[in-house]
Design an enzyme around this catalytic site. Sequence first.
Site, mmCIF file in Angstrom:
data_model
loop_
_atom_site.group_PDB
_atom_site.id
_atom_site.type_symbol
_atom_site.label_atom_id
_atom_site.label_comp_id
_atom_site.label_asym_id
_atom_site.label_seq_id
_atom_site.Cartn_x
_atom_site.Cartn_y
_atom_site.Cartn_z
ATOM 1 N N ASP A 1 0.654 -1.242 -0.128
ATOM 2 C CA ASP A 1 -0.114 -0.156 0.001
ATOM 3 C C ASP A 1 0.890 1.221 -0.167
ATOM 4 O O ASP A 1 0.368 2.437 -0.343
ATOM 5 C CB ASP A 1 -1.042 -0.222 1.143
ATOM 6 C CG ASP A 1 -2.230 -0.864 1.101
ATOM 7 O OD1 ASP A 1 -2.400 -1.263 -0.007
ATOM 8 O OD2 ASP A 1 -2.791 -1.562 2.070
ATOM 9 N N GLY A 2 1.940 1.241 0.822
ATOM 10 C CA GLY A 2 2.866 2.385 0.799
ATOM 11 C C GLY A 2 3.463 2.773 -0.622
ATOM 12 O O GLY A 2 3.402 3.666 -1.045
ATOM 13 N N THR B 1 -8.982 2.201 6.519
ATOM 14 C CA THR B 1 -8.306 0.963 7.192
ATOM 15 C C THR B 1 -6.762 1.371 7.503
ATOM 16 O O THR B 1 -6.130 0.346 7.789
ATOM 17 C CB THR B 1 -8.507 0.071 6.085
ATOM 18 O OG1 THR B 1 -7.975 0.451 4.815
ATOM 19 C CG2 THR B 1 -10.016 -0.419 6.010
ATOM 20 N N ALA B 2 -6.414 2.665 7.417
ATOM 21 C CA ALA B 2 -4.928 2.772 7.584
ATOM 22 C C ALA B 2 -4.687 3.583 9.072
ATOM 23 O O ALA B 2 -5.270 3.048 10.111
ATOM 24 C CB ALA B 2 -4.193 3.869 6.693
ATOM 25 N N TYR B 3 -4.251 4.442 9.125
ATOM 26 C CA TYR B 3 -3.954 5.359 10.499
ATOM 27 C C TYR B 3 -5.255 5.384 11.289
ATOM 28 O O TYR B 3 -5.267 5.268 12.521
ATOM 29 C CB TYR B 3 -3.096 6.515 10.020
ATOM 30 C CG TYR B 3 -2.601 7.046 11.459
ATOM 31 C CD1 TYR B 3 -2.207 6.484 12.773
ATOM 32 C CD2 TYR B 3 -1.707 8.190 11.190
ATOM 33 C CE1 TYR B 3 -1.678 7.194 13.772
ATOM 34 C CE2 TYR B 3 -1.160 8.972 12.131
ATOM 35 C CZ TYR B 3 -1.018 8.280 13.549
ATOM 36 O OH TYR B 3 -0.129 8.996 14.506
ATOM 37 N N SER B 4 -6.228 5.713 10.415
ATOM 38 C CA SER B 4 -7.397 6.071 11.044
ATOM 39 C C SER B 4 -7.977 5.110 12.006
ATOM 40 O O SER B 4 -8.609 5.116 13.217
ATOM 41 C CB SER B 4 -8.630 6.609 10.279
ATOM 42 O OG SER B 4 -9.850 6.685 10.910
ATOM 43 N N LEU B 5 -7.897 3.715 11.515
ATOM 44 C CA LEU B 5 -8.066 2.703 12.254
ATOM 45 C C LEU B 5 -7.266 2.387 13.571
ATOM 46 O O LEU B 5 -7.925 1.912 14.544
ATOM 47 C CB LEU B 5 -7.772 1.217 11.445
ATOM 48 C CG LEU B 5 -7.888 -0.207 11.936
ATOM 49 C CD1 LEU B 5 -9.359 -0.674 11.735
ATOM 50 C CD2 LEU B 5 -7.129 -1.131 11.022
ATOM 51 N N SER B 6 -6.018 2.735 13.543
ATOM 52 C CA SER B 6 -5.474 2.555 14.753
ATOM 53 C C SER B 6 -5.843 3.659 15.835
ATOM 54 O O SER B 6 -5.477 3.284 17.173
ATOM 55 C CB SER B 6 -3.867 3.010 14.458
ATOM 56 O OG SER B 6 -3.440 2.100 13.586
ATOM 57 N N GLU C 1 -4.820 10.094 4.222
ATOM 58 C CA GLU C 1 -5.237 10.958 5.340
ATOM 59 C C GLU C 1 -4.131 12.060 5.468
ATOM 60 O O GLU C 1 -3.195 11.857 4.918
ATOM 61 C CB GLU C 1 -5.207 10.329 6.556
ATOM 62 C CG GLU C 1 -4.164 10.110 7.355
ATOM 63 C CD GLU C 1 -3.183 8.897 6.997
ATOM 64 O OE1 GLU C 1 -2.272 8.979 6.368
ATOM 65 O OE2 GLU C 1 -3.809 7.800 6.896
HETATM 66 P P1 NAP Z 1 4.535 2.093 6.830
HETATM 67 O O1 NAP Z 1 4.598 2.848 8.044
HETATM 68 O O2 NAP Z 1 5.600 1.378 6.274
HETATM 69 O O3 NAP Z 1 3.323 1.248 6.818
HETATM 70 C C1 NAP Z 1 1.981 1.352 7.276
HETATM 71 C C2 NAP Z 1 0.970 0.146 7.136
HETATM 72 O O4 NAP Z 1 -0.155 0.545 6.662
HETATM 73 C C3 NAP Z 1 1.521 -0.810 6.092
HETATM 74 O O5 NAP Z 1 1.349 -2.090 6.612
HETATM 75 C C4 NAP Z 1 0.767 -0.515 5.013
HETATM 76 O O6 NAP Z 1 0.594 -1.594 3.931
HETATM 77 C C5 NAP Z 1 -0.459 -0.049 5.671
HETATM 78 N N1 NAP Z 1 -1.769 0.916 4.864
HETATM 79 C C6 NAP Z 1 -1.316 2.014 4.102
HETATM 80 N N2 NAP Z 1 -2.520 2.458 3.458
HETATM 81 C C7 NAP Z 1 -3.316 1.526 4.084
HETATM 82 C C8 NAP Z 1 -4.680 1.513 3.617
HETATM 83 N N3 NAP Z 1 -5.301 2.479 2.858
HETATM 84 N N4 NAP Z 1 -5.563 0.506 4.328
HETATM 85 C C9 NAP Z 1 -4.991 -0.463 5.100
HETATM 86 N N5 NAP Z 1 -3.593 -0.471 5.186
HETATM 87 C C10 NAP Z 1 -2.874 0.474 4.680
HETATM 88 O O7 NAP Z 1 3.956 3.091 5.781
HETATM 89 P P2 NAP Z 1 3.524 3.383 4.290
HETATM 90 O O8 NAP Z 1 3.531 2.280 3.788
HETATM 91 O O9 NAP Z 1 4.277 4.414 3.708
HETATM 92 O O10 NAP Z 1 2.012 3.875 4.201
HETATM 93 C C11 NAP Z 1 1.718 5.121 5.032
HETATM 94 C C12 NAP Z 1 0.337 5.166 5.765
HETATM 95 O O11 NAP Z 1 0.926 4.524 6.868
HETATM 96 C C13 NAP Z 1 -0.041 6.417 6.109
HETATM 97 O O12 NAP Z 1 -0.881 6.953 5.059
HETATM 98 C C14 NAP Z 1 -0.821 5.923 7.506
HETATM 99 O O13 NAP Z 1 -2.361 5.657 7.094
HETATM 100 C C15 NAP Z 1 -0.225 4.722 7.910
HETATM 101 N N6 NAP Z 1 0.427 4.740 9.290
HETATM 102 C C16 NAP Z 1 -0.210 4.443 10.365
HETATM 103 C C17 NAP Z 1 0.119 4.569 11.612
HETATM 104 C C18 NAP Z 1 -0.477 3.798 12.726
HETATM 105 O O14 NAP Z 1 -1.440 3.093 12.209
HETATM 106 N N7 NAP Z 1 -0.006 4.120 13.876
HETATM 107 C C19 NAP Z 1 1.352 5.451 11.808
HETATM 108 C C20 NAP Z 1 1.702 6.179 10.673
HETATM 109 C C21 NAP Z 1 1.493 5.822 9.465
HETATM 110 P P3 NAP Z 1 1.385 -2.478 3.509
HETATM 111 O O15 NAP Z 1 1.919 -3.386 4.148
HETATM 112 O O16 NAP Z 1 0.725 -3.163 2.229
HETATM 113 O O17 NAP Z 1 2.468 -1.486 2.752
#
Ligand code: NAP
Length: 277
Positions: free
Chosen positions: A54-55, A168-173, A129
Amino acid sequence: MKIATYTRHDNLMEKPRMAAMMQRLHGASIETYPINAGSDIRPGTDLVLSVGGDGTFLSASKRVGEAGIPVLGVNLGRLGFLSENSPEESCEALLSGRYEIEDRTLLKTSIEGEILDAETSFWPYTLNEISVLRSGAAILGVDVSIDGNRLPTYWADGLLVATSSGSTAYSLSVGGPICTPDAKVLIVAPIAPHNLNVRPLVVPESSRIRISLKSRDDRVMFSMDNRNVLLPPSAVIEVEVAQFSLKRVRLEKSSFIKALTTKLFWGEDIRNGSEQQ
Ligand code: NAP
């Protein structure tokens, strides 16, 4: 047909499954070429193949920008919600033409104030987001207005505004709701609020969201999908839906509910297993 391929990890293109996919596409007279930057995309390109997780899909979307070229995510990453298809399924779909193109909402951000430390040039659009986060130890006060209606101040680590794709990404957390990708809503959710009584808020996509901050630190972190900049706490952030969408290629077998159960284990419960036996 002309396809641009994008990956963040070049070695993925050499994996036997990807090499086999490319060979089959070339055998069907489909032209492919690799891109790094958006400016590498050649005129007449029909589709961008995002190879990774997804990234990688988020980065591919940035490269497509406003060009309106559909993006097909081939999942060689970890989770794969945006990028959900195997190389074999993707290849079959491209050769048979059995796929749809769906519109995914993008957010547009405007910032009033100086950007202190941009990693890359500022591109105001995001698929998942935007989030504002404390950069030091001090709690952040976040004031939000939605269409001019001010919410009570959030005292928290930060706040995010997510699209349905980002649900399903950060918002879920942070306890946000999961939205089907076609739901025309935005999620406004505090990150680690220091309150017992705040909840994520769902607002219509037509909303204009204005965010201002109070912090004892001299900078705050502002994230847009997988990109970051630093802002002074005096910055004002305005968020609305962009005037163009991201075109995502969706294969026929794609099911959002199935992805929730297989990838996030939604409904994993010993009783559900016994009912199905
Ligand atoms: P990363 O920190 O390397 O990975 C973030 C995780 O989020 C990966 O497992 C990625 O999936 C997954 N992901 C990204 N977009 C998603 C979506 N729309 N639905 C479900 N899962 C999703 O960062 P990255 O891969 O570059 O992704 C950036 C995203 O990470 C940001 O947009 C944010 O949503 C998310 N994030 C989450 C948190 C948290 O949950 N605490 C903190 C910071 C950022 P893959 O394994 O397939 O790559």
